[in-house]
Scaffold this motif. Structure first.
Motif, mmCIF file in Angstrom:
data_model
loop_
_atom_site.group_PDB
_atom_site.id
_atom_site.type_symbol
_atom_site.label_atom_id
_atom_site.label_comp_id
_atom_site.label_asym_id
_atom_site.label_seq_id
_atom_site.Cartn_x
_atom_site.Cartn_y
_atom_site.Cartn_z
ATOM 1 N N MET A 1 -3.168 -6.523 -14.637
ATOM 2 C CA MET A 1 -3.040 -5.226 -15.293
ATOM 3 C C MET A 1 -3.735 -4.135 -14.491
ATOM 4 N N ALA A 2 -4.856 -4.462 -13.858
ATOM 5 C CA ALA A 2 -5.560 -3.491 -13.017
ATOM 6 C C ALA A 2 -4.734 -3.148 -11.774
ATOM 7 N N VAL A 3 -4.104 -4.162 -11.183
ATOM 8 C CA VAL A 3 -3.269 -3.930 -9.991
ATOM 9 C C VAL A 3 -2.083 -3.034 -10.346
ATOM 10 N N MET B 1 6.472 -0.250 -3.321
ATOM 11 C CA MET B 1 6.117 -1.283 -2.357
ATOM 12 C C MET B 1 4.643 -1.667 -2.481
ATOM 13 N N SER B 2 3.780 -0.687 -2.719
ATOM 14 C CA SER B 2 2.350 -0.993 -2.837
ATOM 15 C C SER B 2 2.060 -1.852 -4.066
ATOM 16 N N CYS B 3 2.752 -1.598 -5.157
ATOM 17 C CA CYS B 3 2.586 -2.401 -6.369
ATOM 18 C C CYS B 3 3.123 -3.813 -6.137
ATOM 19 N N THR C 1 1.919 -9.505 -5.403
ATOM 20 C CA THR C 1 2.150 -10.696 -4.589
ATOM 21 C C THR C 1 0.836 -11.238 -4.035
ATOM 22 N N ALA C 2 -0.033 -10.349 -3.561
ATOM 23 C CA ALA C 2 -1.329 -10.763 -3.015
ATOM 24 C C ALA C 2 -2.201 -11.419 -4.083
ATOM 25 N N LEU C 3 -2.179 -10.883 -5.290
ATOM 26 C CA LEU C 3 -2.964 -11.466 -6.385
ATOM 27 C C LEU C 3 -2.475 -12.876 -6.705
ATOM 28 N N PHE C 4 -1.182 -13.066 -6.774
ATOM 29 C CA PHE C 4 -0.650 -14.399 -7.028
ATOM 30 C C PHE C 4 -1.024 -15.361 -5.904
ATOM 31 N N GLN C 5 -1.013 -14.887 -4.664
ATOM 32 C CA GLN C 5 -1.367 -15.737 -3.529
ATOM 33 C C GLN C 5 -2.826 -16.167 -3.578
ATOM 34 N N ASP D 1 5.821 -18.581 -5.213
ATOM 35 C CA ASP D 1 7.144 -18.325 -5.777
ATOM 36 C C ASP D 1 6.978 -17.473 -7.034
ATOM 37 N N VAL D 2 6.975 -16.149 -6.851
ATOM 38 C CA VAL D 2 6.583 -15.228 -7.909
ATOM 39 C C VAL D 2 7.759 -14.488 -8.546
ATOM 40 N N TRP D 3 8.654 -13.981 -7.745
ATOM 41 C CA TRP D 3 9.595 -12.959 -8.182
ATOM 42 C C TRP D 3 10.975 -13.474 -8.566
ATOM 43 N N GLU D 4 11.527 -12.808 -9.580
ATOM 44 C CA GLU D 4 12.945 -12.887 -9.923
ATOM 45 C C GLU D 4 13.440 -11.454 -9.870
#
Length: 89
Positions: A37-39, A61-63, A68-72, A78-81
């Motif tokens: 939520m902060a990101v 793009m920044s969001c 993506t970086a937080l999930f990593q 494998d994050v996005w749909e």
């Protein structure tokens, strides 16, 4: 008198991170959700639920890179749909 010119609408995409969020361990969900939520830059739980289930339309793009970086950091790659805005999820 005038020529009719048809222009197709730009396809709007929704970027949904629900697939990645479901991979976060239950014990770390609240901590992860607060960071996420902060990101994204939101504070409302209902808005978070809305974008979790329906996706973020035309994400910056920044969001996208921040999420993506937080999930990593949690070992999730494998994050996005990605789907069109007209498609119902």
């Amino acid at each position: 008198m005038y020529n009719k010119i048809e222009t197709n609408a730009i396809a709007k995409k929704r970027y949904c991170f629900r697939k990645g969020f479901l991979q976060v361990p239950i014990g770390k969900k609240q901590e992860f959700k607060a960071k996420l939520m902060a990101v994204i830059g939101i504070t409302g739980q209902s808005y978070f639920s809305n974008i979790l289930n329906k996706g973020i339309p035309n994400i910056t793009m920044s969001c996208y890179e921040g999420i993506t970086a937080l999930f990593q950091q949690y070992g999730i790659t494998d994050v996005w749909e990605i789907f069109s805005s007209q498609q119902e999820s």
